[in-house]
Design a protein around this motif. Sequence first.
Motif, PDB file in Angstrom:
ATOM      1  N   SER B  30       0.808  -1.209   0.000  1.00 29.16           N
ATOM      2  CA  SER B  30       0.000   0.000   0.000  1.00 29.16           C
ATOM      3  C   SER B  30       0.848   1.269   0.000  1.00 29.16           C
ATOM      4  N   CYS B  31       1.825   1.358   0.941  1.00 30.26           N
ATOM      5  CA  CYS B  31       2.588   2.609   1.059  1.00 30.26           C
ATOM      6  C   CYS B  31       4.056   2.460   0.678  1.00 30.26           C
ATOM      7  N   THR B  33       6.492   1.170   2.356  1.00 33.23           N
ATOM      8  CA  THR B  33       7.439   1.084   3.475  1.00 33.23           C
ATOM      9  C   THR B  33       7.994  -0.331   3.581  1.00 33.23           C
ATOM     10  N   CYS B  56       1.378   2.723   7.649  1.00 34.63           N
ATOM     11  CA  CYS B  56       0.098   3.190   7.089  1.00 34.63           C
ATOM     12  C   CYS B  56      -1.105   2.403   7.613  1.00 34.63           C
ATOM     13  N   GLU B  58      -2.334  -0.371   6.794  1.00 32.27           N
ATOM     14  CA  GLU B  58      -3.047  -1.269   5.878  1.00 32.27           C
ATOM     15  C   GLU B  58      -2.705  -2.729   6.217  1.00 32.27           C
TER      16      GLU B  58
END
Lengths: 255, 88
Positions: B30-31, B33, B56, B58
């Motif tokens: 998602s992000c 990281t 994040c 998620e």
Amino acid sequence: MARAAVLGRLNWLVGTVAAVRDETPTARTLVLDVPGWPGHAAGQHVDVRLTAPDGYSAQRSYSIASAADGNRLELTVQRLADGEVSPYLAQTLEVGYPLELRGPIGGWFVWDPADPADPAPVLLVAGGSGIVPLMAMIRARAAAASKVPFRLVYSVRSPDTVIYSGELLAREQASEPDGVSVTYVYTRTAPPRSDVPPGRISPAALAVDGWLPRQAPAVFACGPTGYVEAVAGILTRAGHDPGVIKTERFGPTGG
Amino acid sequence: MDYLDGNALGGALGELFAVDVTAAVGQCASCGTTGAIGQARVYSNAPGMIARCPACSEVLIRLVRNEDRAWLDLRGISCLQLALPADR
């Protein structure tokens, strides 16, 4: 040892209780002999499974307290009043009883004295029975005759809830560089004549020369979720690299 | 709500994989990281275990286990980097 121990799928093993040792009024150490135990690294845990005669079973994770020692390992279990598994382990279980477990588990929250990539000073931060995997690190350091500077900051409700108090005192009094320095934080009741009033862990308690952010210590924090959250927040705001702060929280599946 | 670390997934994932996944470095789909799976936030007060991205939040991993079967959803992780012994 650590790498060998993390390869291969986990299988359930049956250990036998070789000894029990009361650490505090509510915490007990189980010394187990586990045939087939592959060895472990300091910081790893096991899953313990209890099965009732009707087939109902309950499973919990417990940190290993001892340094690697052949087929022998020690778990220290904090008894929770409303727990389903811990009262059996901390009260009912006796020498000679079998116990089903699998492990060692986890290659992240570990300290390996032989790892050349990890010569940094080590800051250990324990809340209550979160001391258990950190004690394994202290014991592994001693077993390996490592000279890595260790500092333990240990939060307890009151002096009578300190697990391993005798051993920690002996290690504190041992001469450098074998010794480990320990700071206690009393959250409810401080010992008589203590010059620090009881209270929650503070930035001051975690700012110790030798383990400051510029000295780049490896940090291991273990305790209840809220405690670990507070500690990680304090350390990050003080300038420690979040990437070197390793945490192990125990929360709703305890007991 | 209380949560645990990715370390708590070690036993359940160790039943499925021959390597320790909690020490593996995963990338959040998602992000983006990256971090050790041991650093994920694990919520276990549900029928299964859910690991969420600490950056994040998620979902990274969903794992459900019953008596003779496991369901593992890894779509929240775009890449897993696993350390292996050099001599293999």
